[in-house]
Design an enzyme around this catalytic site. Structure first.
Site, mmCIF file in Angstrom:
data_model
loop_
_atom_site.group_PDB
_atom_site.id
_atom_site.type_symbol
_atom_site.label_atom_id
_atom_site.label_comp_id
_atom_site.label_asym_id
_atom_site.label_seq_id
_atom_site.Cartn_x
_atom_site.Cartn_y
_atom_site.Cartn_z
ATOM 1 N N LYS A 140 -1.982 -4.600 -4.018
ATOM 2 C CA LYS A 140 -0.636 -5.191 -4.161
ATOM 3 C C LYS A 140 -0.576 -6.606 -3.609
ATOM 4 O O LYS A 140 0.114 -7.463 -4.158
ATOM 5 C CB LYS A 140 0.415 -4.308 -3.498
ATOM 6 C CG LYS A 140 0.371 -4.260 -1.974
ATOM 7 C CD LYS A 140 1.535 -3.458 -1.427
ATOM 8 C CE LYS A 140 1.539 -3.463 0.097
ATOM 9 N NZ LYS A 140 2.692 -2.722 0.642
ATOM 10 N N ARG B 12 9.418 6.379 6.936
ATOM 11 C CA ARG B 12 9.516 5.797 5.608
ATOM 12 C C ARG B 12 9.412 6.986 4.661
ATOM 13 O O ARG B 12 10.194 7.915 4.767
ATOM 14 C CB ARG B 12 8.447 4.721 5.365
ATOM 15 C CG ARG B 12 8.857 3.733 4.276
ATOM 16 C CD ARG B 12 7.856 2.631 4.070
ATOM 17 N NE ARG B 12 6.629 3.135 3.439
ATOM 18 C CZ ARG B 12 5.604 2.361 3.099
ATOM 19 N NH1 ARG B 12 5.640 1.065 3.343
ATOM 20 N NH2 ARG B 12 4.532 2.875 2.527
#
Length: 364
Positions: free
Chosen positions: A36, A131
């Site tokens: 990414k 998360r």
């Protein structure tokens, strides 16, 4: 070459991959390469694959499609848990996805059946960073449901730490994940092939652990591309930390007051800044700003100080160097800054040291 630009040392990337594979492989842990930060750059991704990284992970479907279309041969993992709106794309373009929501898994199953695909899933377990992740007390019920879904193959479990909450992946956390894996295999009579303990923040746990338990996978981006761990941002021995160089052009150089004058309101970033009065100052403006880079995440290699920035400009104290219009300034970048730069269409990507890369690849 058009500026601003980012110089990318391919040879040093190949070296870092080689060293990390050797390091983590010594205790049976395989590396998933996180792409990414490089925006799915096919050239860089191909180096990871040539260095025998079997799985490439990205949080954006668009990056995975880009690498696939460029012919990068790898297994692709969707790093961010899928949105309901993208489940069909996930099934078509990725081999594996990280999951935490049963409603999404059911949709993945539906589209996998429709496309006659077996889609592999890894269930994320919440270990305290808060998360993504299934609470440990709920994992049995989730696994029970997933095993009934056609078109899906449950291949592992994983955890994410040191991201949202900054909670470190210590021995206790990794032992918990190993115990959950062993429990699930015994209870449901299954074999989990991936137990993914985390990311570049797992370095200190790894180094201090004689026994890594069932953990056999880490998802690495920062360690590969910046040569450091992600808890304290300390360099990892034998790795390059200067793979990327941001090169920016000076577009104004003038003597001006050190403190703005007039009635003060919010600046372009919505902040009211305070300035010290130092008299006249040699100030320069660089042709880059917050639209392209996290200004707080860059460090100049030359003897200048960053005074601040707006969306398109960075202002520096130019007193010590007396840079002229057309001169360039070089910067090192942290992960946040690198992520924004490499995903900006306004910054030229310049790859260097192909020959050195070839020698590293041949030596492995």
């Amino acid at each position: 070459m058009k500026l601003p630009r980012i110089d990318i040392d391919i040879g040093k990337i190949a070296h870092n991959i080689q060293q990390l594979k050797k390091l983590y492989g010594s205790k049976g842990i395989q590396i998933t390469g996180v792409t990414k930060v490089i925006g799915g750059n096919p050239l860089i991704a191909s180096i990871l694959v040539k260095k025998d990284i079997k799985i490439l992970a990205d949080s954006r479907i668009e990056n995975i499609v880009k690498m696939r279309k460029a012919g990068v041969q790898a297994k692709y993992l969707l790093l961010r848990t899928p949105a309901l709106s993208q489940v069909e794309e996930v099934v078509i373009y990725t081999d594996i996805s990280l999951n935490s929501e049963l409603i999404v898994l059911k949709e993945l199953s539906k589209y996998a059946i429709r496309n006659q695909i077996i889609h592999k899933v890894v269930l994320m377990v919440e270990l305290g960073d808060l998360r993504e992740g299934i609470m440990p007390l709920e994992i049995n019920n989730t696994v029970k449901e997933v095993l009934l879904l056609k078109g899906l193959s449950l291949i592992g479990i994983g955890s994410n730490l040191a991201c949202f909450g900054g909670i470190g992946p210590d021995a206790s956390k990794m032992s918990k994940l190993s115990s959950i894996a062993i429990h699930l295999e015994k209870k449901f009579k299954i074999k989990l092939t991936i137990i993914s303990g985390g990311n570049s923040a797992n370095y200190h746990w790894f180094k201090s652990s004689k026994n890594v338990g069932r953990i056999n996978n880490l998802r690495l981006g920062e360690s590969i591309f910046l040569g450091r761990e992600a808890l304290c941002r300390k360099p990892i021995p034998k790795l390059f930390t200067d793979i990327f160089t941001l090169v920016v052009e000076v577009i104004e150089s003038k003597i001006k007051p050190s403190k703005p004058y007039g009635k003060v309101f919010q600046n372009a970033n919505g902040k009211i800044k305070k300035f010290k009065k130092k008299g006249l100052m040699n100030r320069a403006i660089l042709a880059i700003g917050g639209q392209d880079v996290d200004v707080s995440g860059i460090t100049p290699r030359q003897n200048i100080d960053i005074l601040g920035g707006s969306s398109d400009h960075i202002v520096i104290d130019n007193t010590k160097l007396n840079l002229k219009v057309g001169d360039t300034v070089e910067f090192d970048l942290n992960y946040s800054a690198l992520l924004r730069v490499l995903n900006s269409s306004y910054i030229t990507k310049n790859t260097i040291n192909f020959n050195e890369c070839k020698s590293v690849l041949q030596s492995s």
